[in-house]
Design a protein around this motif. Structure first.
Motif, PDB file in Angstrom:
ATOM      1  N   PHE A 149       0.824  -1.209   0.000  1.00 59.72           N
ATOM      2  CA  PHE A 149       0.000   0.000   0.000  1.00 59.72           C
ATOM      3  C   PHE A 149       0.864   1.266   0.000  1.00 59.72           C
ATOM      4  O   PHE A 149       0.644   2.177  -0.771  1.00 59.72           O
ATOM      5  N   GLY A 205       1.097   3.531   2.403  1.00 61.19           N
ATOM      6  CA  GLY A 205       0.351   4.671   2.927  1.00 61.19           C
ATOM      7  C   GLY A 205       0.884   5.232   4.229  1.00 61.19           C
ATOM      8  O   GLY A 205       0.869   6.439   4.439  1.00 61.19           O
ATOM      9  N   CYS A 206       1.358   4.366   5.129  1.00 56.54           N
ATOM     10  CA  CYS A 206       1.754   4.881   6.444  1.00 56.54           C
ATOM     11  C   CYS A 206       3.120   5.559   6.401  1.00 56.54           C
ATOM     12  O   CYS A 206       3.420   6.388   7.255  1.00 56.54           O
ATOM     13  N   ARG A 207       3.931   5.200   5.453  1.00 57.79           N
ATOM     14  CA  ARG A 207       5.258   5.802   5.208  1.00 57.79           C
ATOM     15  C   ARG A 207       6.273   5.496   6.308  1.00 57.79           C
ATOM     16  O   ARG A 207       7.351   6.089   6.325  1.00 57.79           O
ATOM     17  N   MET A 217      -6.174   4.997   8.901  1.00 56.50           N
ATOM     18  CA  MET A 217      -6.286   4.989   7.439  1.00 56.50           C
ATOM     19  C   MET A 217      -5.189   4.159   6.765  1.00 56.50           C
ATOM     20  O   MET A 217      -4.690   4.535   5.722  1.00 56.50           O
ATOM     21  N   ARG A 255      -1.965  13.718   4.203  1.00 59.00           N
ATOM     22  CA  ARG A 255      -3.295  13.870   4.789  1.00 59.00           C
ATOM     23  C   ARG A 255      -3.268  14.709   6.064  1.00 59.00           C
ATOM     24  O   ARG A 255      -4.038  15.649   6.219  1.00 59.00           O
ATOM     25  N   THR A 292       9.646   3.850   0.395  1.00 60.65           N
ATOM     26  CA  THR A 292       8.988   2.878   1.270  1.00 60.65           C
ATOM     27  C   THR A 292       9.432   1.475   0.895  1.00 60.65           C
ATOM     28  O   THR A 292       9.326   1.065  -0.263  1.00 60.65           O
ATOM     29  N   THR A 306       8.624  12.651   2.689  1.00 58.00           N
ATOM     30  CA  THR A 306       8.007  11.355   2.977  1.00 58.00           C
ATOM     31  C   THR A 306       6.684  11.094   2.260  1.00 58.00           C
ATOM     32  O   THR A 306       6.154  10.001   2.367  1.00 58.00           O
ATOM     33  N   LEU A 347       3.831  10.226  -0.539  1.00 62.16           N
ATOM     34  CA  LEU A 347       3.828   9.173  -1.556  1.00 62.16           C
ATOM     35  C   LEU A 347       3.932   9.721  -2.972  1.00 62.16           C
ATOM     36  O   LEU A 347       4.709   9.259  -3.775  1.00 62.16           O
ATOM     37  N   LYS A 362      -4.473   9.083   1.320  1.00 64.59           N
ATOM     38  CA  LYS A 362      -3.837   7.768   1.441  1.00 64.59           C
ATOM     39  C   LYS A 362      -2.639   7.785   2.384  1.00 64.59           C
ATOM     40  O   LYS A 362      -2.509   6.922   3.238  1.00 64.59           O
ATOM     41  N   CYS A 363      -1.757   8.765   2.207  1.00 63.37           N
ATOM     42  CA  CYS A 363      -0.541   8.724   3.029  1.00 63.37           C
ATOM     43  C   CYS A 363      -0.576   9.781   4.138  1.00 63.37           C
ATOM     44  O   CYS A 363      -1.141  10.851   3.986  1.00 63.37           O
ATOM     45  N   VAL A 364       0.054   9.419   5.247  1.00 60.07           N
ATOM     46  CA  VAL A 364      -0.003  10.235   6.463  1.00 60.07           C
ATOM     47  C   VAL A 364       0.546  11.655   6.278  1.00 60.07           C
ATOM     48  O   VAL A 364      -0.124  12.624   6.647  1.00 60.07           O
TER      49      VAL A 364
END
Lengths: 375, 591
Positions: free
Chosen positions: A43, A45-47, A149, B456, A61, B492, B494, B451-453
């Motif tokens: 995904f 998303g959290c990085r 999320m 967002r 990532t 950082t 995406l 989607k990414c912290v």
């Protein structure tokens, strides 16, 4: 094709298509992540799983980056750790500090990472998303304010369960995981989403205030609901099952259905039969033949239950089995073997079903054997 | 017999200013009985796309026997006189003609992509073919190998006009080398930067150039299917593109075995649903596939695994519109324009506090000063230029001191901004740079896919800091925090949206740090924009007591007797500035 790469100075050969994160895990190098699950598509998303790769000017990532020949990866350095800390601060700035009362405390990846990175004073406080709870489903508690999320629930619902009951909705800071038209969750309630959730956003309704991880004993067993034989891990506190999940290295790969995961209240039910019963009242005197039309099963059961002692008596297994053997023999002698029929259950294991048909054919001597799931 | 061609601007600027009414006025007037038959016969009326100088719409070109005159600010009631005096009488009406400004606007421009915009009739494929339309595509398919086409584009030095500036030829080459049973070419027309309308104008003014560019690209990489991903908010462009596609299909330029060759290629339109992030190529692909428009990590790049996992080339509208001209005129012709690393021309949407706002096309490497003062005619109302914002929400602000900077990919990047897709917003002394940064951040924050912290939540926290600074609640430590968080979000995030979202803050902090400091330390907004930091008061010495401010005040905050100085109650004042605007004696002080 295989590639030789080096991670934190350790070299490893991995096949093409392996991600940097997977390669690192093979080397027992721990990279923090919240949105990665080995069975789901990457995904990114959290990085948090960012790493430095020689020749790439910005951190990437590791969960989404495939290896290539000669790659040199650094999974931790002061700058990477600083960036990870910023990301965690950002996540926590939009997360309720309710670990005191959260069902997941002790079993929460986010809590674990916040502890590990020592995030006490957050520089980045600000507005938090506030949602009112209004979910009328019987199994899954959704606390969207705790949602980070990571999208694991969305992916597991789509890629494993094939249901797609939820997806991302809205944009920007208001992004949230939604059901269609934001109605109450109305799915199979398999709870796969609950199993993969790394925070307290998704929990079982049956779990509430039953106890957290401290003092919990894990008991491995097999699900008794059907012949699939999924492996279960019972979370037992005192002598009560308070939660059920399943481990990833099982034949069911950790996935369960609504019954296996949530329907365990029968275990401690006082109505549960724990010993064989032998009827003492003559058949004719019983008004409890088949459940009459229009009578709810719960009403019927409690009516039967209250008269148990008058109708049945408890017996030992030896006595019960002897009783059955005697009766079968008598029927066979008097009416012949074909007067006997066996009907087996889908809730028995494969092995039990095999033994049962063998018993009916070989011991009872008839081919009158059937199974409730044959239709 | 004289030959008269009338061309009326029917770009959105033209339409908004009354273009359709002007056209029907011409139709009516030309039918008048007193028009000599031979003039009527030789007269043709055309709807054309954007002329460029939208602020002077409706613009009408009158070409009589090859001689062109242009009328500006044409209204339907002026048409009778134009027809009678100019078309019939042969005498131009000088006071209605465009002036020096108009010619200065075009003098420094070099039109490639826009060369046919405002010239050809966008509704007529024949009008496009009459020039050299579709000749390039035909030539390529009939007589060139795909790799030769790619080689020309590579040699021309054409770089992606969508913002990132990736060499187009290199992209095509990579996709061309992929072995696959299916490849795609996608035209990215999801132009979403606030204040940018280059791609829209190209499609509205000359849709066929984009189609021809796609045909050539498809042939070069071996794709037989193409998509135009265009935002639904561009209904006019969609309508004209649809018409153009069906005309091209009818002529055999699209579909099976086009131009009588063995090569087949067809184009579909996919409407975007209004998400800015769908301009990012992987999000765009997800959107076409029917998924939520969310970017994914690269690699794999779309040229290897794109739409439905197949090799896919995604080019911006302007990039594709350059292609037919490069094929027609040669790579060397194209690379003779521009700088060493940035070749050709670039279309910009010149907006903001500029005299001549509109659509311009300039050679790469032109200085910002030439654009602002020669093409744009300087700042509106004679105010002082403060900065030029380029690249939209992903870009930054170039301060007035750096006006001699060359406009090309490298120079703007060095200055902390980007060429971007081509938005160029001119800011004057009345613009507050903190407020500008806040505006762009609120845009990117709202358009983040979530989607990414870092994107967002990070952009949200940055926006909150800016909001508190503009409210006078900023802390000294906020500047450092914003700089550090901004850089972390860049590092950082995406996709390109998050990676560039902090640019408006970082570039304004770099060049206008004193404005931030004034907001934080002195609780003052130097440009007097941020409402919470300004107060309105009456200058008693000059107040005539006319009561105009009192009547204008919507909050009833102003009191006073006739012919005596008035008074503003600060507790009731909502700082709307109505009193300031209405006072004829400049007796309202704003500070």
């Amino acid at each position: 094709m295989s590639f030789k790469i080096s991670i934190d100075g350790k070299t490893i050969d991995v096949v093409e298509g392996t991600t940097v994160l997977e390669a690192a895990r093979k080397l027992n190098i721990d990279i923090p992540t919240l949105c990665h699950h080995p069975k789901l598509t990457p995904f990114g998303g959290c990085r948090l799983c960012i790493v430095d790769i020689k020749g790439i000017p910005r951190p990437v990532t590791s969960c989404t980056t495939p290896v290539s020949e000669g790659m040199e990866v650094t999974t931790s350095n002061p700058e990477i750790e600083r960036l990870r800390k910023t990301i965690l601060e950002l996540i926590l700035s939009d997360h309720p500090y309710e670990c005191m009362t959260c069902e997941r405390a002790g079993d929460c990846t986010l809590q674990e990472l916040a502890y590990f990175y020592g995030i006490k004073d957050n520089r980045l406080t600000g507005e938090r998303r506030l949602y009112s709870k209004r979910d009328g489903n019987p199994f899954i508690e959704r606390e969207l304010e705790k949602c980070i999320m990571c999208g694991k629930c969305v992916r597991v619902c789509d890629q494993v369960q094939g249901v797609s009951a939820i997806d991302f909705g809205y944009r920007g800071f208001d992004t949230k995981i939604c059901t269609p038209f934001e109605r109450n969750l109305d799915c199979e309630f398999c709870g796969q989403c609950v199993a993969v959730c790394p925070s307290g956003a998704l929990t079982g309704k049956a779990w509430q205030q039953k106890g957290r991880e401290i003092g919990v004993r894990e008991v491995e067993t097999t699900c008794s609901y059907c012949g699939c034989g999924c492996n279960l891990t019972l979370h037992v506190k005192g002598n009560e099952v308070i939660r059920i999940d399943s481990k990833e290295d099982t034949i069911n790969e950790g996935w369960l259905c609504v019954k296996g995961r949530f329907s365990y209240s029968f275990i401690n039910s006082p109505d549960r039969l724990t010993k064989p019963l032998i009827r003492i009242a003559p058949k004719e005197s019983s008004e409890f033949g088949l459940r009459p039309m229009g009578v709810r099963s719960s009403e019927y059961n409690s009516a039967v239950g209250s008269q148990h002692s008058a109708l049945f008596r408890e017996a030992s297994w030896d006595e019960a089995l002897d009783y059955i053997a005697e009766k079968l023999k008598a029927i066979k002698e008097k009416h012949g073997p074909d007067a006997i029929a066996g009907l087996s259950s889908a809730r028995c294991t494969n092995e039990e079903n095999y033994l049962f048909q063998k018993f009916i054919r070989a011991a009872a001597g008839t081919n009158n054997i059937d199974h409730c799931a044959r239709l | 017999m004289s030959n008269v061609t009338i061309k009326v601007c029917m770009g959105p600027g033209g339409i908004a200013s009354g273009g359709p009414e002007v056209i029907s006025a011409f139709e009516t007037e030309l039918k008048q009985a007193d028009i000599p038959a031979e003039i009527h016969k030789g007269c043709s009326l055309h709807k054309v796309g954007c002329f460029g100088l939208c602020s002077k719409d409706v613009l009408v070109d009158l070409i009589i026997d090859g001689k062109k005159t242009t009328y500006q600010y044409v209204k339907p009631d002026m048409v009778r006189q134009i027809v009678n005096e100019h078309i019939v009488g042969g005498k131009a009406i000088h006071e209605w003609l465009v002036n020096k400004d108009y010619y200065n606007f075009y003098r420094k421009q070099i039109k490639v992509v826009l060369s046919d915009c405002g010239i050809i009739d966008y509704d007529s494929i024949d009008s496009y073919i009459t020039g050299s339309g579709y000749k390039a595509a035909e030539k390529v398919i009939a007589s060139m190998r795909p790799e030769d086409v790619t080689a020309i584009i590579k040699r021309s030095g054409l770089r992606g006009r969508g913002g990132a500036g990736f060499p187009t030829g290199v992209k095509w080459e990579a996709a061309g080398k992929q072995v696959s049973n299916q490849k795609y070419i996608i035209c990215n027309a999801d132009e979403g930067d606030p204040g940018a309308f280059m791609d829209r104008a190209v499609i509205e003014g000359n849709p066929h150039i984009v189609i021809e560019g796609m045909i050539i690209g498809a042939y070069a990489i071996g794709a037989d299917k193409g998509y135009v991903y265009i935002r639904a908010e561009y209904p006019l462009a969609v309508e004209r593109l649809k018409k153009a596609l069906s005309d091209a299909k009818n002529k055999g330029f699209l579909g099976d075995k086009i131009f009588g060759s063995k090569f087949s290629f067809d184009i579909k339109i996919k409407l975007g649903a209004g998400a800015f992030v769908c301009g990012e190529e992987t999000a765009l692909i997800a959107s076409i596939e029917g998924q939520r428009g969310m970017p994914r990590a690269k690699p794999p790049f779309p040229v290897y695994q794109g739409l439905w996992g197949k090799p896919t080339v995604i080019n911006n509208v302007e990039t594709l519109a350059n292609v037919p001209y490069i094929v027609r005129n040669g790579a060397e012709w194209f690379s003779s324009m521009g700088t060493e690393k940035s070749k050709g021309t670039k279309v910009f949407a010149l907006t903001g506090k500029i005299k001549n706002s509109g659509l311009i096309e300039v050679p790469m490497g032109i200085t910002l000063r030439e654009i602002i003062y020669e093409i744009g005619g300087g700042i509106e109302g004679g105010k002082a230029l403060k900065a030029v914002q380029t690249g939209g929400p992903s870009g930054g602000c170039i301060p007035a001191e750096m006006l001699d900077i060359n406009v090309d990919y490298e120079s703007l990047a060095k200055a902390g901004s980007i060429v971007g897709s081509g938005g160029m917003i001119v800011l004057d002394e009345d613009d507050c740079m903190v407020n500008i940064a806040k505006y762009f951040l609120s845009f990117t924050q709202a358009e983040s896919c979530g989607k990414c912290v870092p994107c967002r939540i990070g952009t949200k926290r940055l926006l909150e800091i800016l909001e508190r600074i503009t409210k006078g609640e900023g802390k000294e430590s906020d500047l450092e925090l914003m700089e550090s968080l901004g850089n972390d979000v860049k590092a950082t995030s995406l996709c390109g949206l998050g990676q560039t979202a902090p640019n408006p803050i970082l570039s304004t902090m770099k060049y206008f740090r004193h404005e931030y400091e004034a907001h934080i330390r002195d609780k003052k907004c130097p440009a007097k924009v941020c409402r919470d930091l300004i107060t309105y008061s009456v200058i008693e010495d000059t107040c005539s007591g006319c009561g105009a401010c009192m009547r204008a005040c919507p909050a009833k905050a102003i009191t006073g007797e006739k012919k005596k100085p008035h008074y503003i109650n600060q507790e009731l004042c909502i700082k709307c500035g109505a009193c300031f605007d209405v006072c004829k004696f400049k007796s309202i002080k704003r500070d």
